[in-house]
Design a protein around this motif. Structure first.
Motif, PDB file in Angstrom:
ATOM      1  N   GLY A  74     -12.882   1.072 -30.158  1.00 17.40           N
ATOM      2  CA  GLY A  74     -13.048   0.939 -31.602  1.00 17.40           C
ATOM      3  C   GLY A  74     -13.442  -0.459 -32.030  1.00 17.40           C
ATOM      4  N   ALA A  75     -12.744  -1.459 -31.513  1.00 24.65           N
ATOM      5  CA  ALA A  75     -13.011  -2.844 -31.903  1.00 24.65           C
ATOM      6  C   ALA A  75     -14.388  -3.313 -31.440  1.00 24.65           C
ATOM      7  CB  ALA A  75     -11.926  -3.764 -31.352  1.00 24.65           C
ATOM      8  N   SER A  76     -14.848  -2.825 -30.300  1.00 22.39           N
ATOM      9  CA  SER A  76     -16.139  -3.258 -29.755  1.00 22.39           C
ATOM     10  C   SER A  76     -17.322  -2.539 -30.389  1.00 22.39           C
ATOM     11  CB  SER A  76     -16.186  -3.022 -28.238  1.00 22.39           C
ATOM     12  OG  SER A  76     -15.200  -3.778 -27.589  1.00 22.39           O
ATOM     13  N   THR A  77     -17.127  -1.300 -30.829  1.00 25.56           N
ATOM     14  CA  THR A  77     -18.260  -0.529 -31.352  1.00 25.56           C
ATOM     15  C   THR A  77     -18.324  -0.487 -32.869  1.00 25.56           C
ATOM     16  OG1 THR A  77     -16.990   1.534 -31.166  1.00 25.56           O
ATOM     17  CG2 THR A  77     -18.407   0.932 -29.298  1.00 25.56           C
ATOM     18  N   SER A  78     -17.167  -0.427 -33.537  1.00 22.46           N
ATOM     19  CA  SER A  78     -17.177  -0.330 -35.002  1.00 22.46           C
ATOM     20  C   SER A  78     -16.554  -1.545 -35.667  1.00 22.46           C
ATOM     21  CB  SER A  78     -16.417   0.927 -35.449  1.00 22.46           C
ATOM     22  OG  SER A  78     -15.033   0.777 -35.204  1.00 22.46           O
ATOM     23  N   GLY A  79     -15.977  -2.433 -34.878  1.00 25.20           N
ATOM     24  CA  GLY A  79     -15.292  -3.586 -35.437  1.00 25.20           C
ATOM     25  C   GLY A  79     -13.895  -3.268 -35.938  1.00 25.20           C
ATOM     26  N   TYR A  80     -13.451  -2.029 -35.714  1.00 22.55           N
ATOM     27  CA  TYR A  80     -12.130  -1.614 -36.185  1.00 22.55           C
ATOM     28  C   TYR A  80     -11.386  -0.926 -35.044  1.00 22.55           C
ATOM     29  CZ  TYR A  80      -8.486   0.638 -38.936  1.00 22.55           C
ATOM     30  OH  TYR A  80      -7.284   1.048 -39.418  1.00 22.55           O
ATOM     31  N   GLY A  81     -10.509  -1.668 -34.389  1.00 22.82           N
ATOM     32  CA  GLY A  81      -9.726  -1.100 -33.300  1.00 22.82           C
ATOM     33  C   GLY A  81      -8.350  -0.690 -33.785  1.00 22.82           C
ATOM     34  N   VAL A  82      -7.865   0.437 -33.296  1.00 25.00           N
ATOM     35  CA  VAL A  82      -6.528   0.912 -33.659  1.00 25.00           C
ATOM     36  C   VAL A  82      -5.715   1.128 -32.383  1.00 25.00           C
ATOM     37  CG1 VAL A  82      -7.265   2.022 -35.806  1.00 25.00           C
ATOM     38  CG2 VAL A  82      -7.217   3.341 -33.701  1.00 25.00           C
ATOM     39  N   PHE A  83      -4.404   1.015 -32.524  1.00 27.37           N
ATOM     40  CA  PHE A  83      -3.509   1.298 -31.411  1.00 27.37           C
ATOM     41  C   PHE A  83      -2.877   2.671 -31.571  1.00 27.37           C
ATOM     42  CE2 PHE A  83      -3.682  -3.363 -31.275  1.00 27.37           C
ATOM     43  CZ  PHE A  83      -4.033  -3.549 -29.952  1.00 27.37           C
ATOM     44  N   GLY A  84      -2.672   3.120 -32.805  1.00 26.90           N
ATOM     45  CA  GLY A  84      -2.104   4.436 -33.063  1.00 26.90           C
ATOM     46  C   GLY A  84      -0.650   4.542 -32.633  1.00 26.90           C
ATOM     47  N   VAL A  85      -0.095   5.737 -32.814  1.00 26.98           N
ATOM     48  CA  VAL A  85       1.277   6.023 -32.388  1.00 26.98           C
ATOM     49  C   VAL A  85       1.249   7.210 -31.425  1.00 26.98           C
ATOM     50  CG1 VAL A  85       2.361   5.094 -34.464  1.00 26.98           C
ATOM     51  CG2 VAL A  85       1.713   7.490 -34.403  1.00 26.98           C
TER      52      VAL A  85
END
Length: 191
Positions: free
Chosen positions: A112-123
């Protein structure tokens, strides 16, 4: 504690951007906090073992099975220490589960962080682990984690724990996570 802003990410292989690698290193190096029950500094179980994990690769790769789609890949290594062992002298299953939980979350963030600039860790929703062979004191383990599917709410990854010292698979897992919804206004007012 987050790594210093000048942390050298060049030792981490892979094509993920340096700022993404930096965030992963921060994820592994968690700060201590003051325990409410004993009123003393306390790092906690996850922070203690997570800080031992050495990030060696963070990448975004094209998926061979799904042309046009990418997957996140993270590789982490750790050496088995005495406090990771069960009574039988091999790595405790709970310790392996905790390491898999941490490591299988990382490729979801990387993608997410590398492709959209928004990385999540989730639960976590579920973590299904199969144990194949023991890891023993002093063995070097390599945890290889890749994304399976990353949607707007549902996230999944797989992780394999390899014993580099003995050349065998220790455990394999599938981790399903979710992005929690924001609480509704009426719910947050009650909290």
């Amino acid at each position: 504690m987050k790594p210093a802003s000048n942390t050298d990410t060049s030792r981490v292989e892979g094509n993920a951007p340096p700022e993404v690698k930096h965030s992963l290193l921060g994820f592994l190096v968690q700060s201590s906090r003051v325990s409410r029950s004993i009123a003393k500094p306390f790092r906690g179980f996850e922070a203690e073992f997570g800080s031992r994990l050495q990030l060696t690769e963070a990448s975004v790769l094209l998926k061979a099975e799904e042309p046009g789609k990418s997957e996140g890949r993270v590789v982490v290594e750790v050496v088995v220490d005495e406090d990771m062992l069960n009574g039988g002298g091999s790595v405790h299953g709970g310790c392996i589960a905790m390491m898999i939980d941490i490591c299988s979350t990382m490729p979801i963030y990387v993608l997410g962080a590398s492709t959209s600039g928004y990385g999540v860790f989730g639960v976590s929703q579920s973590l299904n682990i199969v144990y194949h062979s023991p890891g023993l004191l002093g063995d070097k383990l390599r945890l290889v984690s890749t994304t399976l599917a990353v949607g707007s709410r549902a996230l999944s990854s797989r992780c394999e724990v390899w014993n580099v010292t003995r050349h065998r698979l220790v455990a394999s897992a599938v981790h399903i996570k979710m992005v929690p919804s924001e609480p509704k206004a009426s719910e947050s007012a009650k909290l």
